[in-house]
Design a protein around this motif. Structure first.
Motif, PDB file in Angstrom:
ATOM      1  N   TYR A   1       0.862   6.933   5.329  1.00 37.42           N
ATOM      2  CA  TYR A   1       0.688   8.325   5.402  1.00 37.42           C
ATOM      3  C   TYR A   1       1.372   8.977   6.900  1.00 37.42           C
ATOM      4  O   TYR A   1       1.863  10.078   7.165  1.00 37.42           O
ATOM      5  CB  TYR A   1      -0.993   8.571   5.650  1.00 37.42           C
TER       6      TYR A   1
ATOM      7  N   THR B   1       4.986   9.192   6.440  1.00 37.94           N
ATOM      8  CA  THR B   1       5.397  10.373   5.576  1.00 37.94           C
ATOM      9  C   THR B   1       5.340  11.623   6.433  1.00 37.94           C
ATOM     10  O   THR B   1       5.954  12.634   6.416  1.00 37.94           O
ATOM     11  CB  THR B   1       4.739  10.194   4.444  1.00 37.94           C
ATOM     12  N   ARG B   2       3.758  11.873   7.051  1.00 39.09           N
ATOM     13  CA  ARG B   2       3.449  13.144   7.597  1.00 39.09           C
ATOM     14  C   ARG B   2       4.412  13.345   8.853  1.00 39.09           C
ATOM     15  O   ARG B   2       4.945  14.506   8.754  1.00 39.09           O
ATOM     16  CB  ARG B   2       2.191  12.933   8.182  1.00 39.09           C
TER      17      ARG B   2
ATOM     18  N   TYR C   1       7.682  12.420   9.114  1.00 35.69           N
ATOM     19  CA  TYR C   1       8.975  12.461   8.785  1.00 35.69           C
ATOM     20  C   TYR C   1       9.035  13.990   8.110  1.00 35.69           C
ATOM     21  O   TYR C   1       9.963  14.621   8.402  1.00 35.69           O
ATOM     22  CB  TYR C   1       9.232  11.612   7.843  1.00 35.69           C
TER      23      TYR C   1
ATOM     24  N   SER D   1      10.920   8.000  12.082  1.00 38.36           N
ATOM     25  CA  SER D   1      10.336   8.024  11.005  1.00 38.36           C
ATOM     26  C   SER D   1      11.209   7.906   9.624  1.00 38.36           C
ATOM     27  O   SER D   1      10.616   7.418   8.658  1.00 38.36           O
ATOM     28  CB  SER D   1       9.606   9.696  10.826  1.00 38.36           C
TER      29      SER D   1
ATOM     30  N   LEU E   1      10.364   5.285   6.789  1.00 36.60           N
ATOM     31  CA  LEU E   1      10.248   5.561   5.404  1.00 36.60           C
ATOM     32  C   LEU E   1      11.073   4.907   4.320  1.00 36.60           C
ATOM     33  O   LEU E   1      10.608   4.528   3.414  1.00 36.60           O
ATOM     34  CB  LEU E   1      10.595   7.385   5.342  1.00 36.60           C
TER      35      LEU E   1
ATOM     36  N   VAL F   1       3.510   4.184  -0.019  1.00 40.19           N
ATOM     37  CA  VAL F   1       4.024   5.447   0.677  1.00 40.19           C
ATOM     38  C   VAL F   1       4.359   6.420  -0.325  1.00 40.19           C
ATOM     39  O   VAL F   1       4.581   7.413  -0.198  1.00 40.19           O
ATOM     40  CB  VAL F   1       5.478   4.789   1.456  1.00 40.19           C
ATOM     41  N   GLN F   2       4.536   6.083  -1.788  1.00 43.75           N
ATOM     42  CA  GLN F   2       4.943   6.936  -2.770  1.00 43.75           C
ATOM     43  C   GLN F   2       3.627   7.722  -2.764  1.00 43.75           C
ATOM     44  O   GLN F   2       3.637   9.137  -2.920  1.00 43.75           O
ATOM     45  CB  GLN F   2       5.114   6.245  -4.024  1.00 43.75           C
TER      46      GLN F   2
ATOM     47  N   VAL G   1       3.348  10.128  -0.151  1.00 41.74           N
ATOM     48  CA  VAL G   1       4.582  11.391  -0.279  1.00 41.74           C
ATOM     49  C   VAL G   1       3.810  12.418  -1.246  1.00 41.74           C
ATOM     50  O   VAL G   1       3.929  13.636  -0.868  1.00 41.74           O
ATOM     51  CB  VAL G   1       5.898  10.726  -0.681  1.00 41.74           C
TER      52      VAL G   1
ATOM     53  N   TRP H   1       3.167  16.049   0.132  1.00 44.53           N
ATOM     54  CA  TRP H   1       4.286  16.949  -0.402  1.00 44.53           C
ATOM     55  C   TRP H   1       3.532  18.383  -0.323  1.00 44.53           C
ATOM     56  O   TRP H   1       4.299  19.460   0.002  1.00 44.53           O
ATOM     57  CB  TRP H   1       4.556  16.631  -1.656  1.00 44.53           C
TER      58      TRP H   1
ATOM     59  N   LEU I   1      14.277  10.577   0.779  1.00 50.54           N
ATOM     60  CA  LEU I   1      13.230  10.096  -0.386  1.00 50.54           C
ATOM     61  C   LEU I   1      14.169   8.993  -1.515  1.00 50.54           C
ATOM     62  O   LEU I   1      13.416   7.895  -1.852  1.00 50.54           O
ATOM     63  CB  LEU I   1      12.441  11.080  -0.973  1.00 50.54           C
TER      64      LEU I   1
END
Ligand code: ZN
Lengths: 167, 262
Positions: free
Chosen positions: B106, B109-110, B112, B151, B155, B169-170, B173, B177, B217
């Motif tokens: 998280y 991802t946040r 990136y 990042s 990722l 990580v998915q 995402v 999103w 991604l």
């Protein structure tokens, strides 16, 4: 190429050169290139303009205080102003400064293209400050301070800091 | 210390300009605070140091913005008042940056999702007619480029890593999103700033943003979510339930010991 010209009154240079960078004490703030201007105003006050290496560099407040103290010791009153433009770049580090870094065990910044190659792990170009081997690799893009990355030497096995290129 | 660059005389109303600066600055403040929470809790020494380094960069940018706002304010105000003494509704950060540090997936991802936008914004803001904003942006571009590299690399590593890292990580995402679209929402202040040549038309960044993020991604062997529902409200001060906790942590010292300094 960044505009790297500085306007330092030669009479003030020696005092400014007596102020070390608080985090890399072998480097003076003049060699680091953070002093952009230094002038004596009409009322006799010294005005020094400094620019931060990184926006959040905690050393800037300390550098400001150290400049005021250094001038006070010489019997002069100084005030310090922070300027953001032109933005500091590693090109502003003097040749003396680069040599001092290497001697201290910190690899000096490469040019922008080479820097990108080493930080992406594509090429081995950073020279180990201990044994001069270029057989070195990136450990982390972020090091002990905002301006450095962590490297290790595959020949002498020593870890060391690399001063990241910022242009 | 003071900035020598004062505001170039532009036609913008000062209050509107201040609102616009807060919209940009509060994102860095809250994301910087989230990174700060990880100090001493990073998954490894290197990542721990990296996260706190980035926190420092963001706080540095925030200081420049808040000092500028303080200069524009008629009442006696300092950067600390602006950072620590506002109420929740007065913070204008997007909801994305206040989302919790659920796990490293998280966090990355946040970051990136924000970094891609942040870099695009700075790259435009450097051409602002406002000299101070332009100078802050020019300085920030260099730092944010490093952030995005960090990042983005992570990722890819997590997405294309182990089965567990990929799944986790998915999930991050997919969950984060719906918070991305708010980045491009134009408020009244942003519209006025753009018209005055001071601000950035964030709407124009939307297409290149989703293109860049989707490509990375895919490279990370992750699925690009298709969700059409997006959250918003942060720019109007309507935050998620996490915001109050962040502020109570962040404001505790200043409210308990008013005017305290390190
Ligand atoms: Zn070596």
């Amino acid at each position: 190429m960044t505009e790297t010209q500085t306007h330092i009154n030669p009479k003030l240079l020696d005092i400014l050169k007596s102020v070390p960078d608080p985090e890399i004490p072998v480097l003076t703030i003049v060699d680091l290139g953070v002093v952009r201007e230094a002038a004596i105003l009409e009322d006799g006050t010294v005005e020094v303009k400094i620019t931060p290496t990184y926006s959040g560099c905690p050393a800037m407040d300390v550098i400001g205080d150290d400049i005021v103290t250094a001038f006070a010791k010489a019997g002069m009153k100084a005030k310090v102003k922070l300027v953001l433009s032109p933005a500091w770049s590693t090109d502003m580090i003097s040749e003396e400064g680069r040599a001092a870094l290497e001697k201290y065990g910190i690899a000096a910044p490469l040019d922008a293209t080479a820097d990108k190659e080493v930080l992406l792990g594509n090429k081995k170009l950073v020279k180990c400050p201990q044994c001069c081997s270029k057989n070195t690799e990136l450990v982390s893009q972020f090091g002990s301070t905002a301006c450095k990355a962590q490297f290790k030497c595959n020949d002498c096995l020593e870890p060391f800091d690399y001063f990241k290129c910022l242009t | 210390m003071n900035f020598t660059h004062l505001r170039e005389k532009n036609k913008m109303n000062t209050e509107t300009l201040k609102d616009y600066i807060l919209e940009i600055a509060d994102n860095s403040l809250i994301l910087g605070q989230r990174f700060g929470e990880l100090c001493g809790h990073g998954p490894s020494l290197e990542t721990d140091i990296a996260l706190t380094n980035m926190s420092l960069d963001l706080f540095g940018q925030v200081r420049s913005y808040y000092q500028y706002i303080a200069q524009l304010s008629e009442e006696e105000k300092t950067e600390d008042d602006i950072a620590f003494l506002r109420l929740e509704r007065d913070y204008k950060n997007v909801l994305l940056v206040e989302q919790p540090n659920t796990d490293f997936g998280y966090v990355i991802t946040r970051q990136y999702f924000f970094d891609v936008f942040h870099l695009m914004l700075m790259q435009q803001l450097q051409y602002s007619k406002d000299e101070t904003l332009s100078a802050i942006a020019k300085k920030g571009i260099k730092e944010v480029s490093y952030h995005k590299r960090f990042s983005g690399d992570w990722l890819k590593r997590l997405g294309d890593g182990t089965k567990e890292s990929h799944e986790r990580v998915q999930k991050a995402v997919n969950d984060l999103w719906p918070y991305t679209n708010e980045l491009f929402e134009m408020t009244e202040a942003a519209t006025a700033a753009t018209e005055a040549g001071v601000g950035v038309d964030a709407g124009q960044l939307k297409e290149p943003y989703y293109k860049e993020v989707s490509e990375l991604l895919k490279e990370a062997t992750l699925e690009v979510p298709e969700s059409k529902y997006f959250h918003k409200g942060g720019k109007q001060g309507v935050h998620t339930e996490h915001m109050g906790y962040i502020l109570s942590d962040m404001q505790f010292m200043q409210r308990t010991y008013p005017g305290m300094k390190w």
